[in-house]
Write a protein that holds these residues in place. Structure first.
Motif, PDB file in Angstrom:
ATOM      1  N   TRP A   2       5.530   1.826  -1.117  1.00  0.00           N
ATOM      2  CA  TRP A   2       5.364   1.164  -0.556  1.00  0.00           C
ATOM      3  C   TRP A   2       6.027   0.037   0.033  1.00  0.00           C
ATOM      4  CZ3 TRP A   2       7.072  -3.425  -1.844  1.00  0.00           C
ATOM      5  CH2 TRP A   2       7.951  -4.037  -3.127  1.00  0.00           C
TER       6      TRP A   2
ATOM      7  N   TYR B 203       0.421  -1.719  -0.688  1.00  0.00           N
ATOM      8  CA  TYR B 203      -0.128  -0.073  -0.329  1.00  0.00           C
ATOM      9  C   TYR B 203       0.928   1.127   0.097  1.00  0.00           C
ATOM     10  CZ  TYR B 203      -4.175  -2.130   1.119  1.00  0.00           C
ATOM     11  OH  TYR B 203      -5.334  -3.463   0.542  1.00  0.00           O
TER      12      TYR B 203
ATOM     13  N   ARG C 216      -3.984   0.267  -2.743  1.00  0.00           N
ATOM     14  CA  ARG C 216      -2.729  -0.368  -3.553  1.00  0.00           C
ATOM     15  C   ARG C 216      -2.081  -0.613  -4.529  1.00  0.00           C
ATOM     16  NH1 ARG C 216      -5.200  -7.331  -2.625  1.00  0.00           N
ATOM     17  NH2 ARG C 216      -2.696  -7.884  -2.625  1.00  0.00           N
TER      18      ARG C 216
END
Length: 126
Positions: free
Chosen positions: A53, A32, A100
């Protein structure tokens, strides 16, 4: 479904520091992209900082660059915002947001995030 919970807000004097945390529950947070936004009374929500991420790339709003540091510990499913040299104009509700994706370009708009926390209040007194 990932849920985001912010913590660490509070009242601090100008020049002081706070560290905000954004804890994710529900599934692994490592994929994410995560950002912090804030909303001051009577103003629109604005971008503060973002982190890829992997944690390898970070972005900051000009107003906080050099004072705030965003980081993440994927083993703890948590993203942090270290805030130093706080100013009264930093007073706001701070929100954690995530999406995401493994893309790493700067995401500074609210529509680019699909998950949001409830916010944590930061008050900086002069």
């Amino acid at each position: 479904q990932v849920q985001l919970v912010e913590s660490g807000g509070g009242l601090v004097q100008a020049g002081g520091s706070l560290r905000l945390s954004c804890a994710a529950s529900g599934r692994t947070f490592s994929q994410y992209y995560t950002g912090w936004f804030r909303q001051a009374p009577g103003k629109e929500r604005e971008f503060v900082a973002a982190i890829s991420w992997s944690g390898g790339i970070t972005y900051y709003a000009e107003s906080v660059r050099g004072r705030f540091t965003i980081s993440r510990d994927n083993s703890k499913n948590t993203v942090y915002l270290q805030m130093n040299s706080l100013k009264p104009e930093d007073t706001a509700v701070y929100y954690c947001a995530a999406d995401r994706t493994t893309q790493q370009y700067m995401r500074r708009y609210e529509y680019e995030y699909t998950l949001w926390g409830q916010g944590t209040q930061v008050i900086v007194s002069s």
